[in-house]
Design an enzyme around this catalytic site. Structure first.
Site, PDB file in Angstrom:
ATOM      1  N   GLY A 208       0.841  -1.202   0.000  1.00  9.87           N
ATOM      2  CA  GLY A 208       0.000   0.000   0.000  1.00  9.87           C
ATOM      3  C   GLY A 208       0.865   1.237   0.000  1.00  9.87           C
ATOM      4  N   ASN A 209       0.267   2.366   0.303  1.00  8.63           N
ATOM      5  CA  ASN A 209       1.058   3.601   0.428  1.00  8.63           C
ATOM      6  C   ASN A 209       0.396   4.502   1.465  1.00  8.63           C
ATOM      7  OD1 ASN A 209      -0.869   5.473  -1.000  1.00  8.63           O
ATOM      8  ND2 ASN A 209      -0.482   4.017  -2.654  1.00  8.63           N
ATOM      9  N   HIS A 210       1.030   5.665   1.715  1.00  6.70           N
ATOM     10  CA  HIS A 210       0.593   6.515   2.831  1.00  6.70           C
ATOM     11  C   HIS A 210      -0.570   7.454   2.506  1.00  6.70           C
ATOM     12  CE1 HIS A 210       3.901   5.181   5.244  1.00  6.70           C
ATOM     13  NE2 HIS A 210       4.786   5.566   4.333  1.00  6.70           N
ATOM     14  N   SER A 211      -1.150   7.371   1.308  1.00  3.91           N
ATOM     15  CA  SER A 211      -2.218   8.323   0.969  1.00  3.91           C
ATOM     16  C   SER A 211      -3.377   8.219   1.963  1.00  3.91           C
ATOM     17  CB  SER A 211      -2.730   8.021  -0.444  1.00  3.91           C
ATOM     18  OG  SER A 211      -3.906   8.742  -0.677  1.00  3.91           O
ATOM     19  N   ALA A 276      -3.841   7.565  -5.188  1.00  2.00           N
ATOM     20  CA  ALA A 276      -2.447   7.104  -5.247  1.00  2.00           C
ATOM     21  C   ALA A 276      -2.513   5.599  -5.517  1.00  2.00           C
ATOM     22  CB  ALA A 276      -1.743   7.404  -3.942  1.00  2.00           C
TER      23      ALA A 276
END
Ligand code: CTP
Length: 402
Positions: A208-211, A276
């Site tokens: 995943g990512n930090h969005s 994102a």
């Protein structure tokens, strides 16, 4: 433009309260009906007499007036308002608003309000930077409230930094703008992608990512407020929507986001791709949880579908497509390249190298590349102020296309 608008001003106990009579004066002069609710501490900074003289109405402070024996209804006040502006908003009152601690008439009124809420924080530098304040501000942003970003400058404490309430003339401009943009996206269908995507490795792990999705949700609220029907497709976030004209679809993976966006794109007038999206996904998702091992292992990844690229290249002549570019170096050059290859009309450029901009924050600093490939740079602003700037650029593009 403000004629017949009911504006409720909430004043809390900060030194910037002395500037609010000027805001009240500007609003009254522009034709608005203004009522004021004060916290008891605010009375130490600005007198009720000044405010009632300017509004031509009594000023509200406590639920019960012992002198007249009358009861002040927070519900009536809240339902009267077309807009509730809390300025200055202290750390204390924002904490109470975030947590529903209703020990002042101002907060009980806030809890009963159905109208949009604007908040102009004002406090000392360190209080503003404190994680508690940041957390509360984030929660208020997540509720769709409009945060008027405090400026940087000399503070009453003598320190210099962020925390200074926006000037009354600027708050007045934002309020006027808020009402004047009214219905400009009426009858428009808007598709927005937001948040991260999670690509599963096994039943418990993912890439995943930090969005946080805050920018996309702020855009959805701004479009809905200005008359659009919004279809918001979001990856996993903590955020919720408040406007009834927003239809929210929650998805997890890039593939699910693409499948949800594709049919909606066909009927949209405007499509904003702020998500994102993960660029890669595991080739296979393990059915069972992968067991720990002392050996290293490789994970094979395959590219995901590029949603903006796929749909942007199917764009109709009268459709507006907006992309985002998140960059860590040569931001404008890369963004321009993305605009061309993905066939976007507008690109919003976020640089992770700017402090105060990026994932998980309530502020953002963007540059916008418009249809003519002109570049406009903006200062650090709250994400809902940035949303307004993006909508202005989209509106200009829409007018030029029609
Ligand atoms: N985007 C998309 N689908 C993807 C990847 C990106 O729709 N699979 C969209 C994003 O929503 C954004 C734009 O494409 O509007 C650019 O995303 P960004 O992450 O900045 O760029 P990428 O194209 O992924 O390229 P890179 O990561 O190499 O910068």
């Amino acid at each position: 433009m403000l004629r017949s608008k009911n504006i409720l001003i909430g004043i809390t106990g900060g030194i910037a309260a002395y500037k609010i009579p000027l805001l009240v004066r500007l609003l009254v002069k522009a034709g608005a009906q203004v009522k004021v609710v004060l916290t008891p501490t605010a009375k130490d900074f600005v007198t009720p007499l000044t405010l009632s003289t300017l509004t031509g109405d009594e000023v509200y402070c406590t639920p019960f007036d012992p002198d007249t024996g009358s009861w002040k209804s927070h519900i009536e006040l809240a339902l009267w308002a077309d807009l509730f502006v809390i300025a200055p908003a202290t750390a204390n009152t924002m904490a109470k608003m975030a947590n529903g601690i209703s020990d002042t008439l101002l907060v009980t009124t806030y809890l009963s309000a159905r109208c949009p809420v604007m908040i102009a924080p004002a406090m000392d530098l360190d209080m503003y930077q404190h994680p508690t304040t940041k957390e509360n501000l984030k929660r208020l942003t997540q509720r769709g409230h409009y945060i008027i970003q405090p400026g940087s400058g000399e503070l009453a404490s003598g320190l210099t930094g962020e925390g200074r309430m926006e000037e009354p003339e600027e708050i007045f401009k934002l309020i006027s703008q808020y009402f004047s943009t009214g219905n400009r996206f009426h009858n428009k269908n808007v598709l927005i992608t937001a948040g991260p995507t999670y690509e599963p490795i096994d039943p418990v792990r993912f890439i995943g990512n930090h969005s946080s999705g805050t920018m996309g949700f702020a855009l959805a609220e701004a479009f809905a407020r200005q008359g659009a029907q919004v279809y918001l497709i979001s990856g996993p976030t903590q955020l919720t929507v408040s406007h009834p004209a927003i239809q929210l679809t929650r998805v997890t993976t890039a593939q699910e986001m693409a499948e949800a966006a594709s049919p909606l794109f066909e009927t949209s007038d405007i499509a904003v791709f702020s998500a994102a999206v993960a660029d890669f996904t595991p080739t296979e998702t393990a059915k069972q949880k992968k067991k720990k091992s002392t050996k290293s292992f490789s994970l094979e990844l395959k590219p995901t579908i590029d949603i903006l690229h796929t749909l942007g290249n199917k764009k109709r002549a009268n459709q507006i497509v907006v992309g985002f570019a998140l960059e860590t170096g040569n931001a404008l050059e890369h963004a321009l390249q993305k605009k061309r290859t993905k066939n976007a009309d507008i690109i919003v450029v976020n640089s992770l190298e700017d402090s105060g901009a990026g994932f998980g924050l309530t502020t953002n600093k963007v540059s916008i590349i418009n249809t003519k490939e002109e570049i406009q740079h903006y200062p650090l602003k709250s994400k809902n102020e940035v949303a307004e700037d993006i909508l202005d650029t989209i509106y200009t593009a829409l007018i030029n296309k029609s």
